[in-house]
Design a protein around this motif. Structure first.
Motif, PDB file in Angstrom:
ATOM      1  N   GLN A   1     -21.906  -1.811  37.423  1.00 54.55           N
ATOM      2  CA  GLN A   1     -23.220  -1.210  37.636  1.00 54.55           C
ATOM      3  C   GLN A   1     -24.314  -2.279  37.659  1.00 54.55           C
ATOM      4  O   GLN A   1     -25.195  -2.266  38.525  1.00 54.55           O
ATOM      5  CB  GLN A   1     -23.508  -0.180  36.546  1.00 54.55           C
ATOM      6  CG  GLN A   1     -24.832   0.559  36.729  1.00 54.55           C
ATOM      7  CD  GLN A   1     -25.059   1.604  35.661  1.00 54.55           C
ATOM      8  OE1 GLN A   1     -24.206   1.819  34.810  1.00 54.55           O
ATOM      9  NE2 GLN A   1     -26.201   2.259  35.694  1.00 54.55           N
ATOM     10  N   ASP A   2     -24.253  -3.209  36.708  1.00 55.63           N
ATOM     11  CA  ASP A   2     -25.258  -4.278  36.660  1.00 55.63           C
ATOM     12  C   ASP A   2     -25.143  -5.194  37.866  1.00 55.63           C
ATOM     13  O   ASP A   2     -26.157  -5.642  38.428  1.00 55.63           O
ATOM     14  CB  ASP A   2     -25.100  -5.089  35.371  1.00 55.63           C
ATOM     15  CG  ASP A   2     -25.518  -4.309  34.139  1.00 55.63           C
ATOM     16  OD1 ASP A   2     -26.256  -3.320  34.292  1.00 55.63           O
ATOM     17  OD2 ASP A   2     -25.086  -4.674  33.025  1.00 55.63           O
TER      18      ASP A   2
ATOM     19  N   ILE B   1     -27.178  -7.088  43.094  1.00 60.09           N
ATOM     20  CA  ILE B   1     -26.960  -7.310  44.532  1.00 60.09           C
ATOM     21  C   ILE B   1     -27.989  -6.542  45.350  1.00 60.09           C
ATOM     22  O   ILE B   1     -28.524  -7.067  46.340  1.00 60.09           O
ATOM     23  CB  ILE B   1     -25.527  -6.898  44.915  1.00 60.09           C
ATOM     24  CG1 ILE B   1     -24.536  -7.923  44.363  1.00 60.09           C
ATOM     25  CG2 ILE B   1     -25.373  -6.779  46.426  1.00 60.09           C
ATOM     26  CD1 ILE B   1     -23.091  -7.527  44.513  1.00 60.09           C
ATOM     27  N   LYS B   2     -28.268  -5.314  44.950  1.00 61.95           N
ATOM     28  CA  LYS B   2     -29.278  -4.524  45.662  1.00 61.95           C
ATOM     29  C   LYS B   2     -30.628  -5.227  45.631  1.00 61.95           C
ATOM     30  O   LYS B   2     -31.352  -5.276  46.647  1.00 61.95           O
ATOM     31  CB  LYS B   2     -29.382  -3.131  45.026  1.00 61.95           C
ATOM     32  CG  LYS B   2     -30.342  -2.205  45.736  1.00 61.95           C
ATOM     33  CD  LYS B   2     -30.368  -0.837  45.072  1.00 61.95           C
ATOM     34  CE  LYS B   2     -31.350   0.092  45.796  1.00 61.95           C
ATOM     35  NZ  LYS B   2     -31.389   1.437  45.157  1.00 61.95           N
TER      36      LYS B   2
ATOM     37  N   ASP C   1     -21.651  -5.310  50.913  1.00 60.16           N
ATOM     38  CA  ASP C   1     -23.121  -5.202  50.958  1.00 60.16           C
ATOM     39  C   ASP C   1     -23.747  -6.568  51.226  1.00 60.16           C
ATOM     40  O   ASP C   1     -24.678  -6.692  52.040  1.00 60.16           O
ATOM     41  CB  ASP C   1     -23.652  -4.640  49.637  1.00 60.16           C
ATOM     42  CG  ASP C   1     -23.459  -3.141  49.530  1.00 60.16           C
ATOM     43  OD1 ASP C   1     -23.371  -2.476  50.573  1.00 60.16           O
ATOM     44  OD2 ASP C   1     -23.378  -2.637  48.390  1.00 60.16           O
ATOM     45  N   LEU C   2     -23.249  -7.586  50.536  1.00 61.05           N
ATOM     46  CA  LEU C   2     -23.781  -8.940  50.725  1.00 61.05           C
ATOM     47  C   LEU C   2     -23.458  -9.464  52.114  1.00 61.05           C
ATOM     48  O   LEU C   2     -24.321 -10.052  52.794  1.00 61.05           O
ATOM     49  CB  LEU C   2     -23.202  -9.870  49.657  1.00 61.05           C
ATOM     50  CG  LEU C   2     -23.714  -9.662  48.232  1.00 61.05           C
ATOM     51  CD1 LEU C   2     -22.883 -10.463  47.238  1.00 61.05           C
ATOM     52  CD2 LEU C   2     -25.178 -10.049  48.113  1.00 61.05           C
ATOM     53  N   HIS C   3     -22.224  -9.272  52.558  1.00 56.27           N
ATOM     54  CA  HIS C   3     -21.823  -9.745  53.887  1.00 56.27           C
ATOM     55  C   HIS C   3     -22.660  -9.076  54.973  1.00 56.27           C
ATOM     56  O   HIS C   3     -23.130  -9.730  55.915  1.00 56.27           O
ATOM     57  CB  HIS C   3     -20.338  -9.459  54.109  1.00 56.27           C
ATOM     58  CG  HIS C   3     -19.751 -10.160  55.298  1.00 56.27           C
ATOM     59  ND1 HIS C   3     -20.002  -9.736  56.596  1.00 56.27           N
ATOM     60  CD2 HIS C   3     -18.945 -11.259  55.398  1.00 56.27           C
ATOM     61  CE1 HIS C   3     -19.371 -10.539  57.440  1.00 56.27           C
ATOM     62  NE2 HIS C   3     -18.737 -11.466  56.741  1.00 56.27           N
TER      63      HIS C   3
ATOM     64  N   GLY D   1     -32.779  -7.000  49.003  1.00 56.11           N
ATOM     65  CA  GLY D   1     -34.199  -6.788  49.292  1.00 56.11           C
ATOM     66  C   GLY D   1     -34.985  -8.085  49.270  1.00 56.11           C
ATOM     67  O   GLY D   1     -35.840  -8.330  50.146  1.00 56.11           O
ATOM     68  N   ALA D   2     -34.705  -8.928  48.272  1.00 59.92           N
ATOM     69  CA  ALA D   2     -35.412 -10.207  48.154  1.00 59.92           C
ATOM     70  C   ALA D   2     -35.083 -11.127  49.320  1.00 59.92           C
ATOM     71  O   ALA D   2     -35.974 -11.813  49.858  1.00 59.92           O
ATOM     72  CB  ALA D   2     -35.045 -10.881  46.831  1.00 59.92           C
TER      73      ALA D   2
END
Length: 643
Positions: A248-249, A254-255, A325-327, A259-260
């Motif tokens: 969860q953390d 990553i989320k 998500d990162l990819h 955004g950043a």
């Protein structure tokens, strides 16, 4: 505020003549437009176009005029030249340009060494002033020089040449455009125009090193501060620290990073590239060195985070969505990253981005293998009550259907290639040879394979049931669940209609096998309805009724705890059984009931009317909680429950 006036020398001393010789030999060696900022060990003005013959008087007048303007605005003057009087600021730059032309002229005249030395002194004073102005403009506009506020200014204000600096219409042009832009954008446009004009002037006069030094210091601090504000720390977490985070953390981190990173690329780095290109348009090499030094450290640190995440040692199947998500985020930003960091000196940033993508791809493929292995090794022997949906089926299909939402990223990772010649697929689980003109994607191959691994494991679990008919019901239930998950998610478009059709056929086969194994004894307990069959005696009829009662009660009692969770499949199976059973029983019942009118305990022989069968069959496949709950059965239903 005017300063003290620097007196003109009336005679030329030997020292002036010696200095003139030195200046001619070293100071005014022309340099190319694209000379690097780091090469300015001495002040080298860029080469001038060949000048038409000019008179000594004209050149001396230029020096006199420059003397008056430059000394008025020496570095001791606290006022801001470009903020307080923009017209005089343009005049100052024009004086420097004229002074530069005069110095070039004096170099060709041996008698003019005194004028040359004076011009050089004035030039140094002018450069100090411009250096100060450059610093003040950059400092005063820290929060305004971003792409959002300068984009509109660049659309109507093209890069200015030296000739534009002499125009008196610049303010009018900007003021006119001010009707269509905000006040912040107007201030940014003025600041960008002034910075470019000063940079062009200083670089042209050989003072690019001083200009670039100021720019790098201020702009790097702005970029670093911007990254910090959006949560990108200068010192990245280590892979071991990331490994300790809960799922969860990690997902939350990553989320936030996605955004950043979007803000950093689209706003921060893009804005810096726009500003560098604009301010230092006079020198490509200075543009490159400035942008690289300002952004390199922050960009590498930003794009290192995905690689650190991919190196986490504990690979749980759920982490694949973090990697994807990162990819996906980096892939979406990649065209802009490559455009912004296009300089050769930015190769370290591009390499870091490539490395992160590669490591994420490796983590995804490794996690897929881990998931496949986990399904294959699932050794639970706990039977699902009533042949319902196995937890492995539900969790695996939720996982695989979620993977389908990342088909774009998976396509890049797995490679959008045709099915290999030596495919591990049985043809029935994949496309037939007729479809090879439009072969499935690599994503379809991989996801279909994972489903096949699941189905094979479910075959093994079906064998744990002692009742063969219940094994087939289990397989029908679970394969139908798989199909429903495929048809209601993006998997439908990945696996295609033919895959779905073949597995729908398989569900029907499992259902038919269940029916044969579970109800054949009941079906065979009724006599053949062939019209040529010999007539039966009352004893024969009684025997057939008793045989049917026993077979139906046994099948019903055993199957009332069985379950079919999907309502449509449940109804289809009930209807199929009823179509075969109820008409045959009704015919036998109506044809032979008259023979038994005088029999004692008739209710024992005729436990079920044709309508009763339909009511009992309606109770099936709801599981234990529904068993025996039919309210419409006749009183004979109580007999079956007692037995």
């Amino acid at each position: 505020m005017p300063s003290s006036v620097l007196p003109l020398p009336k005679t030329i001393s030997p020292n002036y003549l010696f200095l003139s010789e030195s200046l001619m030999a070293t100071v005014f060696v022309p340099s190319s437009k694209a000379s690097s900022a780091s090469s300015f060990s001495v002040h080298q003005p860029t080469s001038l176009p060949r000048l038409a013959p000019l008179s000594e008087t004209t050149m001396e007048e230029s020096v006199d005029h420059a003397h008056a303007i430059i000394t008025k605005w020496d570095t001791k003057s606290p006022a801001s030249l470009f903020q307080e009087n923009r017209k005089e600021g343009r005049e100052f730059l024009k004086c420097v340009k004229d002074l530069r032309s005069a110095m070039h002229f004096f170099l060709t005249q041996k008698w003019a060494s005194g004028n040359l030395v004076l011009a050089q002194q004035l030039m140094q004073i002018a450069m100090k002033r411009l250096e100060k102005e450059f610093f003040q403009i950059l400092s005063a506009n820290r929060d305004r020089l971003d792409p959002d506020s300068v984009k509109s200014s660049l659309s109507w204000r093209s890069s200015s040449s030296d000739d534009d600096l002499a125009s008196d219409d610049d303010d009018d042009e900007i003021n006119a455009a001010g009707e269509s832009i905000t006040q912040v954008e107007r201030v940014s446009a003025l600041a960008m125009y002034d910075l470019k004009a000063i940079a062009d002037c200083m670089i042209g006069c050989g003072y690019g090193k001083e200009c670039v030094k100021i720019y790098k210091i201020i702009r790097k601090s702005i970029v670093d501060e911007g990254l910090y504000r959006i949560g990108i720390e200068r010192k990245s977490s280590s892979s071991s620290q990331i490994s300790k985070l809960s799922l969860q953390d990690l997902s939350h981190k990553i989320k936030h990073w996605v955004g950043a990173a979007t803000i950093a690329v689209k706003t921060l780095f893009n804005g810096e590239r726009i500003l560098c290109d604009h301010v230092f348009s006079a020198s490509d090499s200075i543009t490159e060195s400035s942008f690289t030094e300002i952004t390199k450290e922050g960009a590498k640190n930003l794009f290192r985070f995905p690689e650190l995440v991919s190196r986490t040692k504990r690979l749980s199947p759920e982490k694949i969505f973090c990697f994807l998500d990162l990819h996906e985020a980096i892939s979406n930003l990649l065209p802009e990253i490559e455009s912004i960091f296009s300089f050769e000196s930015d190769s370290a940033v591009r390499l870091q981005v490539s490395s992160s993508l590669l490591k994420l791809s490796e983590a995804v493929t490794a996690t897929l293998s881990e998931f496949e292995s986990a399904v294959q090794k699932n050794s639970s022997k706990t039977l699902v009550t009533g042949g319902g949906i196995h937890p492995l089926t539900e969790s695996s299909m939720n996982y695989i259907s979620s993977l389908a939402d990342y088909d774009g990223a998976l396509s890049e990772i797995l490679g959008d290639l045709p099915v290999p010649a030596q495919s591990p697929f049985p043809e029935s689980y994949f496309d037939s040879p007729k479809s090879m003109d439009n072969p499935p994607s690599a994503v379809a191959v991989r996801l279909a394979w994972l489903i096949l691994v699941l189905l094979c494991r479910l075959d093994g679990k079906a064998e744990l049931y002692k009742d063969v008919s219940l094994s087939y019901l289990f397989l029908a239930n679970n394969l139908h669940f798989v199909l429903e998950k495929v048809c209601t998610t993006k998997l439908r478009y990945i696996l295609r209609e033919e895959w779905i059709f073949k597995h729908e056929t398989k569900v029907k086969q499992y259902s038919a096998n269940y029916e044969v194994m579970g109800w054949s004894k009941v079906f065979s307990s009724l006599p053949d309805s062939n019209s040529n069959a010999p007539a039966m005696s009352p004893e024969d009829v009684k025997e057939w009724f008793m045989r049917f009662n026993i077979a139906f009660e046994e099948a019903y009692r055993k199957q009332t705890s069985w379950v079919v969770q999907d309502g449509k499949l449940r109804d289809e199976m009930k209807v199929s059984i009823a179509k075969k059973l109820v008409p045959a029983y009704a015919e036998f019942y109506e044809k032979n009931i008259g023979m038994l009118r005088g029999e004692r305990n008739l209710e024992v022989l005729l436990r079920f009317s044709p309508d009763d069968l339909g009511n009992y069959l309606s109770d099936l496949f709801h599981g234990p909680s529904i068993s025996g709950s039919s309210t419409s059965s006749s009183s004979s239903s109580q007999t079956i429950h007692r037995k």
